[in-house]
Design a protein around this motif. Sequence first.
Motif, mmCIF file in Angstrom:
data_model
loop_
_atom_site.group_PDB
_atom_site.id
_atom_site.type_symbol
_atom_site.label_atom_id
_atom_site.label_comp_id
_atom_site.label_asym_id
_atom_site.label_seq_id
_atom_site.Cartn_x
_atom_site.Cartn_y
_atom_site.Cartn_z
ATOM 1 N N UNK A 3 44.235 41.009 39.815
ATOM 2 C CA UNK A 3 44.284 41.365 41.229
ATOM 3 C C UNK A 3 42.881 41.273 41.841
ATOM 4 N N UNK A 4 42.865 41.048 43.139
ATOM 5 C CA UNK A 4 41.608 41.014 43.886
ATOM 6 C C UNK A 4 41.386 42.358 44.568
ATOM 7 N N UNK A 5 40.141 42.841 44.530
ATOM 8 C CA UNK A 5 39.830 44.138 45.120
ATOM 9 C C UNK A 5 38.406 44.182 45.647
ATOM 10 N N UNK A 6 38.190 45.092 46.578
ATOM 11 C CA UNK A 6 36.852 45.500 46.996
ATOM 12 C C UNK A 6 36.683 46.960 46.613
ATOM 13 N N UNK A 7 35.486 47.333 46.210
ATOM 14 C CA UNK A 7 35.165 48.743 45.997
ATOM 15 C C UNK A 7 34.329 49.194 47.188
ATOM 16 N N UNK A 8 34.963 49.904 48.114
ATOM 17 C CA UNK A 8 34.294 50.315 49.355
ATOM 18 C C UNK A 8 33.638 49.128 50.057
ATOM 19 N N UNK A 9 34.368 48.022 50.118
ATOM 20 C CA UNK A 9 33.902 46.833 50.809
ATOM 21 C C UNK A 9 33.006 45.927 49.984
ATOM 22 N N UNK A 10 32.728 46.306 48.741
ATOM 23 C CA UNK A 10 31.832 45.537 47.863
ATOM 24 C C UNK A 10 32.668 44.673 46.916
ATOM 25 N N UNK A 11 32.293 43.396 46.771
ATOM 26 C CA UNK A 11 33.076 42.485 45.934
ATOM 27 C C UNK A 11 32.469 42.236 44.557
ATOM 28 N N UNK A 12 31.251 42.717 44.322
ATOM 29 C CA UNK A 12 30.619 42.540 42.997
ATOM 30 C C UNK A 12 31.041 43.683 42.076
ATOM 31 N N UNK A 13 32.293 43.636 41.649
ATOM 32 C CA UNK A 13 32.891 44.741 40.898
ATOM 33 C C UNK A 13 32.250 44.953 39.529
ATOM 34 N N UNK A 14 31.812 43.868 38.890
ATOM 35 C CA UNK A 14 31.225 43.977 37.558
ATOM 36 C C UNK A 14 29.889 44.685 37.550
ATOM 37 N N UNK A 15 29.232 44.745 38.687
ATOM 38 C CA UNK A 15 27.989 45.509 38.820
ATOM 39 C C UNK A 15 28.290 47.003 38.829
ATOM 40 N N UNK A 196 29.159 39.774 37.057
ATOM 41 C CA UNK A 196 28.874 40.732 38.120
ATOM 42 C C UNK A 196 30.035 40.894 39.094
ATOM 43 N N UNK A 197 31.063 40.060 38.932
ATOM 44 C CA UNK A 197 32.157 40.021 39.904
ATOM 45 C C UNK A 197 33.502 40.460 39.347
ATOM 46 N N UNK A 198 33.600 40.664 38.023
ATOM 47 C CA UNK A 198 34.903 40.841 37.379
ATOM 48 C C UNK A 198 34.824 41.940 36.332
ATOM 49 N N UNK A 199 35.875 42.760 36.228
ATOM 50 C CA UNK A 199 36.075 43.616 35.054
ATOM 51 C C UNK A 199 37.415 43.235 34.447
ATOM 52 N N UNK A 200 37.487 43.224 33.116
ATOM 53 C CA UNK A 200 38.704 42.709 32.473
ATOM 54 C C UNK A 200 38.850 43.238 31.063
ATOM 55 N N UNK A 201 40.094 43.260 30.594
ATOM 56 C CA UNK A 201 40.404 43.388 29.168
ATOM 57 C C UNK A 201 41.544 42.421 28.870
ATOM 58 N N UNK A 202 42.154 42.524 27.708
ATOM 59 C CA UNK A 202 43.184 41.537 27.349
ATOM 60 C C UNK A 202 44.474 41.710 28.147
ATOM 61 N N UNK A 203 44.605 42.832 28.834
ATOM 62 C CA UNK A 203 45.837 43.097 29.581
ATOM 63 C C UNK A 203 45.759 42.648 31.032
ATOM 64 N N UNK A 204 44.535 42.581 31.581
ATOM 65 C CA UNK A 204 44.425 42.206 32.977
ATOM 66 C C UNK A 204 42.988 42.119 33.440
ATOM 67 N N UNK A 205 42.839 41.797 34.721
ATOM 68 C CA UNK A 205 41.496 41.667 35.292
ATOM 69 C C UNK A 205 41.516 42.097 36.753
ATOM 70 N N UNK A 206 40.397 42.691 37.172
ATOM 71 C CA UNK A 206 40.172 43.015 38.571
ATOM 72 C C UNK A 206 39.004 42.144 39.018
ATOM 73 N N UNK A 207 39.205 41.342 40.038
ATOM 74 C CA UNK A 207 38.162 40.411 40.489
ATOM 75 C C UNK A 207 37.762 40.752 41.910
ATOM 76 N N UNK A 208 36.560 40.348 42.280
ATOM 77 C CA UNK A 208 36.064 40.613 43.625
ATOM 78 C C UNK A 208 36.979 40.070 44.698
ATOM 79 N N UNK A 209 37.098 40.796 45.796
ATOM 80 C CA UNK A 209 38.040 40.447 46.846
ATOM 81 C C UNK A 209 37.770 39.140 47.545
ATOM 82 N N UNK A 210 36.560 38.584 47.396
ATOM 83 C CA UNK A 210 36.253 37.296 48.015
ATOM 84 C C UNK A 210 36.653 36.103 47.145
ATOM 85 N N UNK A 211 37.179 36.367 45.966
ATOM 86 C CA UNK A 211 37.533 35.295 45.032
ATOM 87 C C UNK A 211 38.655 34.424 45.604
#
Length: 226
Positions: A3-15, A196-211
């Motif tokens: 899924x694509x997400x922003x954290x409080x408007x920020x897309x660099x989720x891996x940071x 810097x843009x993605x967090x993931x494990x083998x079940x899924x991934x959260x990617x920056x909303x601008x992806x």
Amino acid sequence: MIIRKYFSGISTLGVLALATEKFALLPYIVEENTVEEIKKVLDVPVTQLNVGGCSLIGSLCVANSYGLLLPNIVKDDEVELIKNFLEENDIDIQIKILNSKNTALGNLILTNDKGCIISEELKGFKKDIEDILNVDVDIGNIAELPTVGSNAVATNKGCLVHPLADDEELEWIKDVLKIDCIGRGTANKGVTSVGACIIANTKGAIVGGDTTGPELLRIEEALDLI
């Protein structure tokens, strides 16, 4: 699932966050409904905290299913929060504060549960990192850059790497991390620092909303999430 997400408007989720097969750590700035979505996608317990009084958890920390490495700027109450969270969820891993002058451990370490690559800048801590993460460690660069954690994102199934990584580097990463899938790509409309843009494990991934859509396809393929 991805899924694509922003954290409080920020897309660099891996940071801002990190994820393993057993748990995920998020900053306080992540909204409650997003926290619940992340729990479902990654299928792990989640807690929210600061590290060193700031939100940059993904840049400052690194973890796998065996251990969690924290920078020396972490505060005692933050460590206690992490320990309580792990205990409440019956997660038995080692925790160590790495007394390195380089506090951005997440930027300098790429790991899964099978292997680990660290920057030359952390070579003096190779044995400590091996002991805590319980994996063999190699030292090197990705795309000629020492920030190996920022320039790739890895799970136990696959790895997405900086688009300028060459074939030899891809084979080396596959060998060290003992994975079957690997690929080059970007996120957030061309950002090459995919870690810097993605967090993931083998079940899924959260990617920056601008992806973009094409970027999502490459991410799914490289992390074997299709």
